[in-house]
Scaffold this motif. Structure first.
Motif, PDB file in Angstrom:
ATOM      1  N   GLY A   1       0.833  -1.347  -0.066  1.00 17.00           N
ATOM      2  CA  GLY A   1       0.017  -0.028  -0.137  1.00 17.00           C
ATOM      3  C   GLY A   1       0.706   1.239   0.008  1.00 17.00           C
ATOM      4  O   GLY A   1       1.951   1.258  -0.302  1.00 17.00           O
ATOM      5  N   ASP A   2       0.298   2.192   0.417  1.00 19.59           N
ATOM      6  CA  ASP A   2       0.684   3.483   0.670  1.00 19.59           C
ATOM      7  C   ASP A   2       1.415   3.751   1.954  1.00 19.59           C
ATOM      8  O   ASP A   2       0.722   3.359   2.853  1.00 19.59           O
TER       9      ASP A   2
ATOM     10  N   LEU B   1       3.228   3.804  -2.979  1.00 20.26           N
ATOM     11  CA  LEU B   1       3.372   5.258  -2.873  1.00 20.26           C
ATOM     12  C   LEU B   1       4.081   5.428  -1.763  1.00 20.26           C
ATOM     13  O   LEU B   1       3.557   5.242  -0.396  1.00 20.26           O
ATOM     14  N   LEU B   2       5.342   6.140  -1.742  1.00 20.85           N
ATOM     15  CA  LEU B   2       6.050   6.438  -0.541  1.00 20.85           C
ATOM     16  C   LEU B   2       6.377   7.836  -0.661  1.00 20.85           C
ATOM     17  O   LEU B   2       6.756   8.520  -1.637  1.00 20.85           O
ATOM     18  N   THR B   3       5.833   8.596   0.672  1.00 20.98           N
ATOM     19  CA  THR B   3       6.174   9.924   0.678  1.00 20.98           C
ATOM     20  C   THR B   3       6.760  10.082   2.075  1.00 20.98           C
ATOM     21  O   THR B   3       6.466   9.508   3.152  1.00 20.98           O
ATOM     22  N   VAL B   4       8.029  10.959   1.641  1.00 24.53           N
ATOM     23  CA  VAL B   4       8.865  11.471   3.009  1.00 24.53           C
ATOM     24  C   VAL B   4       8.470  12.707   3.167  1.00 24.53           C
ATOM     25  O   VAL B   4       8.811  13.610   2.613  1.00 24.53           O
TER      26      VAL B   4
ATOM     27  N   ALA C   1       9.729   2.202  -4.688  1.00 25.04           N
ATOM     28  CA  ALA C   1       8.200   2.150  -4.829  1.00 25.04           C
ATOM     29  C   ALA C   1       8.030   2.791  -6.120  1.00 25.04           C
ATOM     30  O   ALA C   1       8.850   3.039  -7.008  1.00 25.04           O
ATOM     31  N   ASP C   2       6.613   2.390  -6.587  1.00 22.92           N
ATOM     32  CA  ASP C   2       6.315   2.845  -7.656  1.00 22.92           C
ATOM     33  C   ASP C   2       6.384   4.382  -7.891  1.00 22.92           C
ATOM     34  O   ASP C   2       6.830   4.879  -8.957  1.00 22.92           O
ATOM     35  N   ASP C   3       6.030   4.946  -6.799  1.00 22.42           N
ATOM     36  CA  ASP C   3       5.773   6.401  -7.104  1.00 22.42           C
ATOM     37  C   ASP C   3       6.524   6.964  -5.576  1.00 22.42           C
ATOM     38  O   ASP C   3       6.007   6.828  -4.608  1.00 22.42           O
TER      39      ASP C   3
END
Length: 163
Positions: free
Chosen positions: A60-61, A76-79, A91-93
């Motif tokens: 997942g995200d 989806l990886l947000t730092v 990650a894909d995104d």
């Protein structure tokens, strides 16, 4: 054409068997819930006061706001801006607002103006905003998520202190 409502009619008395309706009962279908498309779960958030030592893997995200020492794999990886990750991101995104020390692999990689990256980036598409700090190499690949592509770049050199 019209049928009489049975709402106001008295029910069966105690001891009497309930009356059978002339309409056949619908056949049970294994799942009584209506068919709806599966909703995507919200992103997992690792808060700013969280410190993790170890690898993280999800399909997942995920949004990182704290500190992670280990590899992270996600869809989806947000730092976050205050986050620090020391390890490989896959990650894909990938969207980076914070600090990364390690390799980044993603189909789409975005470094925002607050990003600080020390390491190589392997990507299919990349965007680097003005103001982002980046130290490392950038390599475009059609399949940056495959493990074979990671072997094409040399690992960062480890320096040893003289005795």
């Amino acid at each position: 054409m019209f049928s009489k409502s049975k709402i106001n009619e008295p029910g069966p008395k105690a001891g009497e068997a309930p009356q059978q309706s002339s309409a056949p009962a619908p056949a049970p279908t294994g799942d009584a819930r209506p068919v709806t498309p599966k909703q995507k779960p919200p992103a997992s958030v690792l808060s700013a006061d969280l410190v993790i030592e170890g690898n993280i893997k999800t399909t997942g995200d995920i949004q990182i706001e704290g500190n992670v020492q280990g590899d992270i794999r996600a869809h989806l990886l947000t730092v976050g801006e205050g986050a620090t990750v020391k390890g490989e991101l896959t990650a894909d995104d990938v969207v980076i607002h914070g600090r990364i020390v390690g390799r980044v692999r993603g189909l789409k990689v975005r470094l925002t103006s607050s990003a600080r990256v020390e390491g190589d980036i392997i990507h299919k598409t990349i965007a680097i905003e003005s103001g982002a700090h980046f130290e490392g190499s950038v390599q475009r690949q059609d399949d940056p998520l495959s493990t074979a592509s990671a072997k094409s770049l040399p690992k960062p050199k480890q320096t040893e202190a003289a005795e």
